[in-house]
Design a protein around this motif. Structure first.
Motif, short mmCIF file in Angstrom:
data_model
loop_
_atom_site.label_atom_id
_atom_site.label_comp_id
_atom_site.label_asym_id
_atom_site.label_seq_id
_atom_site.Cartn_x
_atom_site.Cartn_y
_atom_site.Cartn_z
N GLU A 299 0.83 -1.21 0.00
CA GLU A 299 0.00 0.00 0.00
C GLU A 299 0.87 1.26 0.00
O GLU A 299 0.58 2.23 -0.72
CB GLU A 299 -0.94 0.01 1.21
N GLU A 300 1.93 1.25 0.77
CA GLU A 300 2.82 2.42 0.78
C GLU A 300 3.46 2.63 -0.59
O GLU A 300 3.64 3.77 -1.03
CB GLU A 300 3.91 2.24 1.84
N ALA A 301 3.80 1.54 -1.27
CA ALA A 301 4.40 1.67 -2.61
C ALA A 301 3.43 2.35 -3.57
O ALA A 301 3.85 3.15 -4.42
CB ALA A 301 4.79 0.29 -3.14
N LEU A 302 2.15 2.03 -3.46
CA LEU A 302 1.15 2.70 -4.28
C LEU A 302 1.19 4.21 -4.06
O LEU A 302 1.23 5.00 -5.02
CB LEU A 302 -0.24 2.15 -3.94
N TRP A 303 1.20 4.62 -2.82
CA TRP A 303 1.19 6.05 -2.51
C TRP A 303 2.49 6.73 -2.92
O TRP A 303 2.49 7.85 -3.42
CB TRP A 303 0.87 6.28 -1.04
N HIS A 304 3.61 6.05 -2.72
CA HIS A 304 4.88 6.62 -3.16
C HIS A 304 4.90 6.78 -4.67
O HIS A 304 5.46 7.76 -5.20
CB HIS A 304 6.05 5.76 -2.68
N GLY A 305 4.31 5.83 -5.39
CA GLY A 305 4.24 5.96 -6.84
C GLY A 305 3.43 7.17 -7.27
O GLY A 305 3.89 7.96 -8.11
N MET A 306 2.25 7.33 -6.71
CA MET A 306 1.43 8.49 -7.08
C MET A 306 2.09 9.80 -6.68
O MET A 306 2.00 10.79 -7.42
CB MET A 306 0.04 8.36 -6.45
N CYS A 307 2.77 9.81 -5.55
CA CYS A 307 3.43 11.03 -5.09
C CYS A 307 4.63 11.41 -5.95
O CYS A 307 5.06 12.57 -5.93
CB CYS A 307 3.85 10.88 -3.63
N ALA A 308 5.17 10.46 -6.70
CA ALA A 308 6.29 10.77 -7.59
C ALA A 308 5.84 11.41 -8.90
O ALA A 308 6.68 11.90 -9.67
CB ALA A 308 7.07 9.49 -7.90
N ALA A 309 4.55 11.41 -9.15
CA ALA A 309 4.03 11.97 -10.41
C ALA A 309 4.00 13.49 -10.33
O ALA A 309 3.54 14.07 -9.35
CB ALA A 309 2.63 11.43 -10.66
N ARG A 310 4.48 14.12 -11.38
CA ARG A 310 4.47 15.58 -11.51
C ARG A 310 4.08 15.94 -12.94
O ARG A 310 4.46 15.25 -13.89
CB ARG A 310 5.86 16.18 -11.24
N LEU A 311 3.34 17.01 -13.12
CA LEU A 311 3.07 17.49 -14.47
C LEU A 311 4.38 17.75 -15.18
O LEU A 311 5.29 18.38 -14.62
CB LEU A 311 2.22 18.76 -14.42
N GLY A 312 4.51 17.24 -16.39
CA GLY A 312 5.75 17.36 -17.13
C GLY A 312 6.70 16.20 -16.92
O GLY A 312 7.70 16.07 -17.63
N GLY A 313 6.43 15.36 -15.91
CA GLY A 313 7.23 14.16 -15.68
C GLY A 313 6.83 13.05 -16.64
O GLY A 313 6.07 13.27 -17.60
N ARG A 314 7.31 11.86 -16.36
CA ARG A 314 7.03 10.72 -17.24
C ARG A 314 6.38 9.59 -16.44
O ARG A 314 6.53 9.49 -15.21
CB ARG A 314 8.32 10.22 -17.88
N VAL A 315 5.69 8.72 -17.16
CA VAL A 315 4.94 7.64 -16.52
C VAL A 315 5.85 6.78 -15.66
O VAL A 315 5.48 6.39 -14.54
CB VAL A 315 4.22 6.79 -17.58
#
Length: 274
Positions: free
Chosen positions: A135-151
């Motif tokens: 579950e923490e990995a899910l949240w860390h993944g979403m938190c790494a997303a930024r506009l202009g970043g990559r999938v």
């Protein structure tokens, strides 16, 4: 609604708002099932509760009749060594089991998709740790997303968190995905890999991120029902998923009941919801 960057579906704000309606219904349904997943309850009963709640609130179960062979239920219920796509039925949950419940709903043509793994009664410390890490990995993944970043910024963050927590298997054959007017759309969102690759993250793109992690090997088998995926070595598996989007302010978790506000705050990430 527009399509660009290799067929990605880019939604307007109004369409994202419609996705939030579907996502909230999924989130509320999963909370209902979390409470119901007790010793003595069948996985089929969980499916009945999910379908009733979705339909009673104006939704349509996304999974029922999906693909070929047609999926026969409204949720996936994957128990213990089953990773994903378990078919609910007569199996009775017992103390010490874990059940991964994947749920999707369509409201006015827009999809929400999320999953939780629930301990049935008391589970072992090792299994609790598996669920926490996933579950923490899910949240860390979403938190790494930024506009202009990559999938794959998401993919890399998921993998790095899991690897930092101990020796776990990360399922590679099944991934997250784009979502919107269909349940599964481009792009794929792997749970491993280098950052900085794949389509650009832009406003109006919605993604379902879903790490699947095991206590043993990453290898999996498709069972004879042509849906259920289980670990080859019999180790327990956990699966967590949310549908989210990015706004100028930050992530908005469309399938979290609170939009992700509380977990994002814990991780020091601004909340991007409305």
């Amino acid at each position: 609604m527009g399509f660009r960057d290799r067929g990605l579906e880019i939604k307007s704000q109004a369409q994202i708002d419609q996705m939030r309606v579907a996502g909230l219904l999924v989130g509320e349904t999963l909370e209902l099932l979390r409470a119901a997943a007790q010793p003595g309850v069948s996985t089929g009963r969980l499916d009945e509760l999910a379908e009733a709640n979705i339909r009673d609130h104006g939704g349509i179960p996304s999974f029922k009749g999906y693909s070929h062979p047609p999926f026969p239920a409204s949720i996936c219920a994957s128990v213990n060594d089953e990773i994903v796509h378990g078919i609910p039925g007569e199996r009775i949950l017992v103390e010490g089991d874990i059940v991964s419940i994947d749920c999707g709903a369509i409201v006015d043509g827009w999809h929400g998709d999320a999953a939780i793994t629930v301990g049935v009664g008391e589970v072992t410390a090792e299994v609790r740790e598996l669920m926490r890490v996933t579950e923490e990995a899910l949240w860390h993944g979403m938190c790494a997303a930024r506009l202009g970043g990559r999938v794959t910024d998401i993919s890399h963050a998921v993998e790095q968190h899991v690897r930092s927590q101990g020796s776990f298997g990360i399922i590679e054959d099944y991934t997250g995905h784009g979502i919107g007017s269909e349940m599964h759309m481009p792009p794929n969102v792997p749970n491993f890999g280098r950052a900085g690759r794949g389509p650009t993250l832009v406003q109006g793109l919605a993604l379902a991120v879903e790490p699947m992690v095991t206590l043993g090997s990453k290898e999996s088998d498709l069972l004879e029902d042509e849906w259920t995926v289980a670990t080859v070595d019999g180790s327990f598996a956990a699966h967590f998923e949310h549908t989210f989007t990015l706004t100028e302010a930050g992530p908005w978790v469309l399938t979290a009941v609170d939009g992700g506000r509380s977990r994002l705050a814990e991780l020091g990430i601004p909340y991007g919801g409305r």
